[in-house]
Write a protein that holds these residues in place. Structure first.
Motif, PDB file in Angstrom:
ATOM      1  N   MET A   1       0.836  -1.237   0.078  1.00 26.15           N
ATOM      2  CA  MET A   1       0.091   0.032  -0.085  1.00 26.15           C
ATOM      3  C   MET A   1       0.825   1.189   0.027  1.00 26.15           C
ATOM      4  O   MET A   1       0.548   2.410  -0.364  1.00 26.15           O
ATOM      5  N   ASP A   2       2.094   1.115   0.601  1.00 27.15           N
ATOM      6  CA  ASP A   2       2.952   2.502   0.679  1.00 27.15           C
ATOM      7  C   ASP A   2       3.535   2.670  -0.694  1.00 27.15           C
ATOM      8  O   ASP A   2       3.459   3.818  -1.124  1.00 27.15           O
ATOM      9  N   ASP A   3       3.585   1.511  -1.634  1.00 23.92           N
ATOM     10  CA  ASP A   3       3.973   1.637  -2.932  1.00 23.92           C
ATOM     11  C   ASP A   3       2.968   2.479  -3.751  1.00 23.92           C
ATOM     12  O   ASP A   3       3.192   3.438  -4.474  1.00 23.92           O
ATOM     13  N   LEU A   4       1.762   2.173  -3.583  1.00 24.34           N
ATOM     14  CA  LEU A   4       0.648   2.834  -4.188  1.00 24.34           C
ATOM     15  C   LEU A   4       0.542   4.154  -3.998  1.00 24.34           C
ATOM     16  O   LEU A   4       0.045   5.166  -4.750  1.00 24.34           O
ATOM     17  N   ARG A   5       0.579   4.428  -2.414  1.00 29.67           N
ATOM     18  CA  ARG A   5       0.610   5.875  -1.923  1.00 29.67           C
ATOM     19  C   ARG A   5       1.625   6.876  -2.741  1.00 29.67           C
ATOM     20  O   ARG A   5       1.640   7.794  -3.038  1.00 29.67           O
ATOM     21  N   ARG A   6       2.669   6.208  -2.729  1.00 31.24           N
ATOM     22  CA  ARG A   6       4.025   7.102  -3.281  1.00 31.24           C
ATOM     23  C   ARG A   6       3.691   7.116  -4.975  1.00 31.24           C
ATOM     24  O   ARG A   6       4.101   8.417  -5.227  1.00 31.24           O
ATOM     25  N   LEU A   7       3.219   6.297  -5.456  1.00 32.25           N
ATOM     26  CA  LEU A   7       2.806   6.537  -7.019  1.00 32.25           C
ATOM     27  C   LEU A   7       1.702   7.652  -7.142  1.00 32.25           C
ATOM     28  O   LEU A   7       1.753   8.200  -7.994  1.00 32.25           O
ATOM     29  N   ALA A   8       0.873   7.640  -6.299  1.00 30.92           N
ATOM     30  CA  ALA A   8      -0.441   8.547  -6.314  1.00 30.92           C
ATOM     31  C   ALA A   8       0.263   9.824  -6.012  1.00 30.92           C
ATOM     32  O   ALA A   8      -0.021  10.892  -6.707  1.00 30.92           O
ATOM     33  N   VAL A   9       1.205   9.973  -5.011  1.00 31.91           N
ATOM     34  CA  VAL A   9       1.853  11.438  -4.784  1.00 31.91           C
ATOM     35  C   VAL A   9       2.662  11.484  -5.907  1.00 31.91           C
ATOM     36  O   VAL A   9       2.496  12.937  -6.086  1.00 31.91           O
ATOM     37  N   PHE A  10       3.524  11.037  -6.484  1.00 29.50           N
ATOM     38  CA  PHE A  10       4.177  11.265  -7.895  1.00 29.50           C
ATOM     39  C   PHE A  10       3.304  11.817  -8.725  1.00 29.50           C
ATOM     40  O   PHE A  10       3.592  12.749  -9.386  1.00 29.50           O
ATOM     41  N   ALA A  11       2.245  10.914  -9.012  1.00 29.58           N
ATOM     42  CA  ALA A  11       1.276  11.671 -10.058  1.00 29.58           C
ATOM     43  C   ALA A  11       0.738  12.943  -9.688  1.00 29.58           C
ATOM     44  O   ALA A  11       0.447  13.778 -10.602  1.00 29.58           O
ATOM     45  N   ALA A  12       0.398  13.293  -8.260  1.00 28.37           N
ATOM     46  CA  ALA A  12      -0.167  14.469  -7.912  1.00 28.37           C
ATOM     47  C   ALA A  12       0.899  15.528  -8.245  1.00 28.37           C
ATOM     48  O   ALA A  12       0.691  16.636  -8.511  1.00 28.37           O
ATOM     49  N   VAL A  13       2.294  15.307  -8.039  1.00 26.08           N
ATOM     50  CA  VAL A  13       3.499  16.293  -8.089  1.00 26.08           C
ATOM     51  C   VAL A  13       3.293  16.627  -9.571  1.00 26.08           C
ATOM     52  O   VAL A  13       3.527  17.908 -10.092  1.00 26.08           O
ATOM     53  N   VAL A  14       3.409  15.621 -10.529  1.00 27.13           N
ATOM     54  CA  VAL A  14       3.201  16.038 -11.882  1.00 27.13           C
ATOM     55  C   VAL A  14       2.225  16.840 -12.516  1.00 27.13           C
ATOM     56  O   VAL A  14       2.096  17.782 -13.273  1.00 27.13           O
ATOM     57  N   ARG A  15       0.914  16.396 -11.979  1.00 27.65           N
ATOM     58  CA  ARG A  15      -0.454  17.033 -12.327  1.00 27.65           C
ATOM     59  C   ARG A  15      -0.256  18.374 -11.927  1.00 27.65           C
ATOM     60  O   ARG A  15      -0.538  19.291 -12.799  1.00 27.65           O
ATOM     61  N   HIS A  16       0.118  18.820 -10.494  1.00 28.98           N
ATOM     62  CA  HIS A  16       0.162  20.308 -10.219  1.00 28.98           C
ATOM     63  C   HIS A  16       1.663  20.976 -10.235  1.00 28.98           C
ATOM     64  O   HIS A  16       1.379  22.145 -10.178  1.00 28.98           O
ATOM     65  N   ARG A  17       2.508  20.320 -10.685  1.00 27.78           N
ATOM     66  CA  ARG A  17       3.639  20.698 -11.383  1.00 27.78           C
ATOM     67  C   ARG A  17       4.457  21.341 -10.217  1.00 27.78           C
ATOM     68  O   ARG A  17       5.497  22.210 -10.664  1.00 27.78           O
ATOM     69  N   SER A  18       4.307  21.094  -9.125  1.00 27.65           N
ATOM     70  CA  SER A  18       5.187  21.434  -7.893  1.00 27.65           C
ATOM     71  C   SER A  18       4.836  20.637  -6.677  1.00 27.65           C
ATOM     72  O   SER A  18       3.985  20.081  -6.606  1.00 27.65           O
ATOM     73  N   MET A  19       5.949  20.605  -5.811  1.00 31.93           N
ATOM     74  CA  MET A  19       5.750  19.674  -4.677  1.00 31.93           C
ATOM     75  C   MET A  19       4.739  20.327  -3.557  1.00 31.93           C
ATOM     76  O   MET A  19       3.789  19.793  -3.017  1.00 31.93           O
ATOM     77  N   SER A  20       4.795  21.908  -3.656  1.00 35.54           N
ATOM     78  CA  SER A  20       3.914  22.577  -2.815  1.00 35.54           C
ATOM     79  C   SER A  20       2.260  22.355  -3.392  1.00 35.54           C
ATOM     80  O   SER A  20       1.504  22.114  -2.418  1.00 35.54           O
ATOM     81  N   GLU A  41      11.993   6.972  -5.686  1.00 33.87           N
ATOM     82  CA  GLU A  41      13.239   6.782  -6.631  1.00 33.87           C
ATOM     83  C   GLU A  41      14.145   5.905  -6.018  1.00 33.87           C
ATOM     84  O   GLU A  41      14.782   5.221  -6.860  1.00 33.87           O
ATOM     85  N   LYS A  42      14.273   5.800  -4.762  1.00 29.40           N
ATOM     86  CA  LYS A  42      15.165   4.920  -4.108  1.00 29.40           C
ATOM     87  C   LYS A  42      15.034   3.484  -4.368  1.00 29.40           C
ATOM     88  O   LYS A  42      15.738   2.623  -4.763  1.00 29.40           O
ATOM     89  N   ASP A  43      13.579   3.439  -4.307  1.00 32.90           N
ATOM     90  CA  ASP A  43      13.121   1.815  -4.377  1.00 32.90           C
ATOM     91  C   ASP A  43      13.326   1.386  -5.922  1.00 32.90           C
ATOM     92  O   ASP A  43      13.585   0.249  -6.156  1.00 32.90           O
ATOM     93  N   GLY A  44      13.099   2.326  -7.015  1.00 34.81           N
ATOM     94  CA  GLY A  44      13.314   2.044  -8.230  1.00 34.81           C
ATOM     95  C   GLY A  44      14.666   2.304  -9.021  1.00 34.81           C
ATOM     96  O   GLY A  44      14.917   1.802  -9.813  1.00 34.81           O
ATOM     97  N   GLY A  45      15.541   2.822  -7.982  1.00 33.24           N
ATOM     98  CA  GLY A  45      17.063   3.048  -8.582  1.00 33.24           C
ATOM     99  C   GLY A  45      17.384   3.908  -9.599  1.00 33.24           C
ATOM    100  O   GLY A  45      18.016   3.811 -10.413  1.00 33.24           O
ATOM    101  N   VAL A  46      15.951   4.752  -9.895  1.00 34.05           N
ATOM    102  CA  VAL A  46      16.353   5.683 -10.966  1.00 34.05           C
ATOM    103  C   VAL A  46      16.080   7.079 -10.537  1.00 34.05           C
ATOM    104  O   VAL A  46      14.972   7.255  -9.321  1.00 34.05           O
ATOM    105  N   THR A  47      16.041   8.262 -11.342  1.00 27.88           N
ATOM    106  CA  THR A  47      15.783   9.597 -10.963  1.00 27.88           C
ATOM    107  C   THR A  47      14.435   9.729 -11.703  1.00 27.88           C
ATOM    108  O   THR A  47      14.456   9.524 -12.941  1.00 27.88           O
ATOM    109  N   LEU A  48      13.355  10.278 -11.110  1.00 27.78           N
ATOM    110  CA  LEU A  48      12.262  10.642 -11.692  1.00 27.78           C
ATOM    111  C   LEU A  48      12.138  11.969 -12.021  1.00 27.78           C
ATOM    112  O   LEU A  48      11.177  12.356 -13.279  1.00 27.78           O
TER     113      LEU A  48
END
Length: 302
Positions: A1-20, A41-48
Motif C-alpha cells: 500500500m505504501d508503494d501505491l501511495r507513493r505512486l499517487a503522490v508522484f502523479a499529483a506532483v506531475v499534475r500540479h507541477r510542484s511539490m507545494s 526513486e530509491k526503491d526504483g533505483g532511478v531519478t524521476l
C-alpha cells in the motif's frame, strides 16, 4: 500500500507541477511529498524528477512511470465516483468559469439549485480568456464556438444567432445599409484577436453569400464592452442575439439587415471528467440547460 501511495503522490506532483501544490491538494506538507518521491526513486533505483528552485522536469523514466501512475489514479477516482454517484446529492464547492458577458446568467440559472441544496456553494470565475480546468480546479466552464480537440468532456447547451447591430444615433448619421458590403467603408467595433481582422459571413434572402473582411477601428477582448461601445454609437458590431435582446427591445440598438442571416454560435459546458460526473456538476449542467431554453435568442440543442 505504501508503494501505491507513493505512486499517487508522484502523479499529483506531475499534475500540479510542484511539490507545494501537490501537498495542498493531498493535505500534506511539501517536505512529506518530497520524501515520498525520494523513496519512490530509491526503491526504483532511478531519478524521476530533475528539481530546480523554479520548476520540475520529468526524466525519461519519470515520463514512462507517470503514464502508468496517471492511469492508476484516474481509475481510482472513477471507482470512487461510481461508488457514490447513485446516492450523492449536490454538495461542496462548485467552481464555474464563464465569460464576462455570460456571467450575468449564472445566478438566475443556478439560483433554485443553490436554494434547494444548502450544502452546495458556488465560486464563479469570470474571464474571457481560456482557462485550464485542471490548473484552476474548475468543475464546469461555459464556452462558445467550436470546441477544439481536448481531453475534457463537452456538452452542447444550445446556440444563438449573430446579430449585426448599430445604435440609433449611428444610423441617424450614416443611414440604413442596403447590404452587408455597404458597411465596408465604415469604422467597426469588433473582437480583438490575432491579426485584428474579422470575417463575418451573411446569407441573403435569395441565398446569396457575402463575406466581409473587416479591420475594426475599435477593438476589445470582451464582448460586453463591444456591445457597450456599439450602443454608444461608435460603430456597427457583430453581437450575440442572446446578449442584445434587451437592448433591441429598449431601442438602444437596432438590428441591421434582419433579412440577412449572420450565422450562429454554439454554447458548450466543458468539464474535466467524462464519466461519473459529481452530482453538483450534473445538476448544474441540467439547470443551465433548462434556463437557457427560456432565454430569448437561444435555441436548444437539436
Amino acid at each position: 500500500m505504501d508503494d501505491l501511495r507513493r505512486l499517487a503522490v508522484f502523479a499529483a506532483v506531475v499534475r500540479h507541477r510542484s511539490m507545494s501544490a501537490a501537498g495542498r491538494a493531498l493535505g500534506m506538507s511539501p517536505s512529506a511529498v518530497s520524501q515520498q518521491v525520494r523513496l519512490l526513486e530509491k526503491d526504483g533505483g532511478v531519478t524521476l524528477l530533475h528539481r530546480s528552485t523554479r520548476k520540475l522536469r520529468l526524466t525519461d523514466a519519470g515520463e514512462r512511470l507517470h503514464v502508468a501512475c496517471a492511469a492508476m489514479v484516474a481509475q481510482a477516482e472513477l471507482a470512487r465516483a461510481e461508488l457514490h454517484s447513485a446516492r450523492e446529492a449536490p454538495s461542496g464547492e462548485l467552481r464555474i468559469a464563464a465569460t464576462v458577458g455570460f456571467a450575468r446568467h449564472i445566478a438566475p440559472a443556478l439560483g433554485e439549485l443553490l436554494a434547494s441544496h444548502p450544502a452546495l456553494s458556488l465560486q464563479l470565475l469570470v474571464d474571457d480568456s481560456p482557462v485550464d480546468l485542471i490548473e484552476a480546479r474548475v468543475d464546469l466552464a461555459v464556452r462558445f464556438g467550436k470546441v477544439p480537440d481536448m481531453p475534457w468532456a463537452a456538452r452542447r447547451l444550445g446556440s444563438f444567432d449573430w446579430c449585426l447591430c448599430a445604435s440609433p444615433q449611428w444610423l441617424a448619421q450614416h443611414g440604413e445599409p442596403a447590404s452587408p458590403e455597404a458597411l465596408l467603408g465604415h469604422a467597426w467595433v469588433g473582437f480583438a484577436r490575432t491579426g485584428g481582422v474579422l470575417m463575418p459571413s451573411f446569407r441573403g434572402p435569395a441565398g446569396q453569400l457575402q463575406t466581409l473582411r473587416i479591420q475594426p477601428r475599435i477593438g476589445s477582448n470582451n464582448q460586453l464592452s463591444i456591445q457597450q461601445m456599439c450602443e454608444a454609437g461608435l460603430g456597427p458590431a457583430m453581437l450575440g442575439m442572446v446578449d442584445v435582446h434587451e437592448a433591441l427591445e429598449a431601442g438602444r440598438l437596432r438590428h441591421l439587415l434582419p433579412e440577412w442571416q449572420a450565422g450562429s454560435l454554439d454554447v458548450w459546458a466543458l468539464t474535466p471528467q467524462r464519466d461519473a460526473q459529481p452530482a453538483k456538476v450534473r445538476h448544474a449542467i441540467a439547470a443551465l440547460g433548462r434556463y437557457l431554453a427560456g432565454v430569448p435568442g437561444m435555441r436548444p440543442p437539436g
